[in-house]
Design an enzyme around this catalytic site. Sequence first.
Site, PDB file in Angstrom:
ATOM      1  N   GLY A 148      28.056  15.267   7.977  1.00 42.13           N
ATOM      2  CA  GLY A 148      27.648  15.671   8.938  1.00 42.13           C
ATOM      3  C   GLY A 148      26.701  16.615   8.358  1.00 42.13           C
ATOM      4  O   GLY A 148      26.747  17.782   7.695  1.00 42.13           O
ATOM      5  N   CYS A 149      25.061  17.194   9.048  1.00 40.16           N
ATOM      6  CA  CYS A 149      24.459  17.757   8.528  1.00 40.16           C
ATOM      7  C   CYS A 149      25.031  19.464   9.417  1.00 40.16           C
ATOM      8  O   CYS A 149      25.296  20.195   8.592  1.00 40.16           O
ATOM      9  CB  CYS A 149      22.969  17.493   9.777  1.00 40.16           C
ATOM     10  N   GLY A 150      25.842  19.583  10.522  1.00 41.68           N
ATOM     11  CA  GLY A 150      26.477  20.740  10.886  1.00 41.68           C
ATOM     12  C   GLY A 150      27.161  21.212  10.100  1.00 41.68           C
ATOM     13  O   GLY A 150      26.867  22.568   9.588  1.00 41.68           O
TER      14      GLY A 150
END
Length: 345
Positions: A148-150
Amino acid sequence: MSKIRAAILGASGYTGADLVRLALTHPEIEITALAAGSKAGQSMAAIWPHFTPYALPPLTAAEAVDFAAVDVVFGCLPHAASARLLGTINEATIIDLSADFRLRDAATYAEWYGGEHPAPHLLESAVYGLTDFARSELPGAQLIACPGCGPTAVLLALTPLLESGLIGAERITINALSGVSGSGRGLKEANLFAEAAEAVHPYGLGHHRHMPEIAQQLALAAGAPVPISFTPHLVPINRGELVTCIVELAEGQTHLSLRAALADRYAHEPFVHLLPEGQAPATRMVRGSNHAVVNAFADRIPGRAIVAAAIDNLVKGSSGQAIQNMNVALGLPETMGLEAAPLFP
């Protein structure tokens, strides 16, 4: 040699569209199939006018794609739907951008995603595709799970520090700032202009789905469980992910030793860069690119430090990292198709 035939599933979403954008300039990719669920039968230009100059396949249902006729499948579908379909494909390299294959444990997936995993037998074989730390596992991999981006931003900031024992694993507090595109293209009240503009608000308080993914990967780096506090905030920008991580320093360490470790780990990385002393990462430094910037700072409280990182959530945090993974998995130069400099202003 013939080009790599690519199918992009979920091409009507933000990550799918950014994958198309990047793939169009990749010298070894030929986009042979595009799928988009409810928008099947339409053209990409009808949904995304910025693709008007390009000849692209018409959108079709994902189930209608001839997977025997493609070499790589990029899955940009919602969780669960992604695993149900991708779990049936044996003919191509699968690079999944959903959350379905990021977690190793099916029970953890069920707890955080509200249902049984559609293809639990594939979890063990999936390679967690944080490219900069997964190069040895990627060549020849059949199933790659993009982070995921986070988690991408957090792991780039903290993994080298936990691996080297420079910070403690007991108390890590992470604040994340995410652009509106991070929650997808679907209609959501919180994402309406009048709701999101000129405002910042936290969400997923105490129970965001990125938490088990971050904890899983940090535990691998630390060799022990890493209980984290993670709070994301929606900020009124289109794209970008910025994380600030408050960490406990190991005995005798300072923010300068953290900087030294980051400098050593990323000295030869094409996309991850340590900023000069005192310079804070900002999303404008990486917008539209596959680059990431990191830095470490002294905290006011003795024994603590702040580690920050910024990425573009749709590129290094999603579609760009997917192509980076494909390049390594298929033996291409890692930076191929990803050389574009950040956009500014």
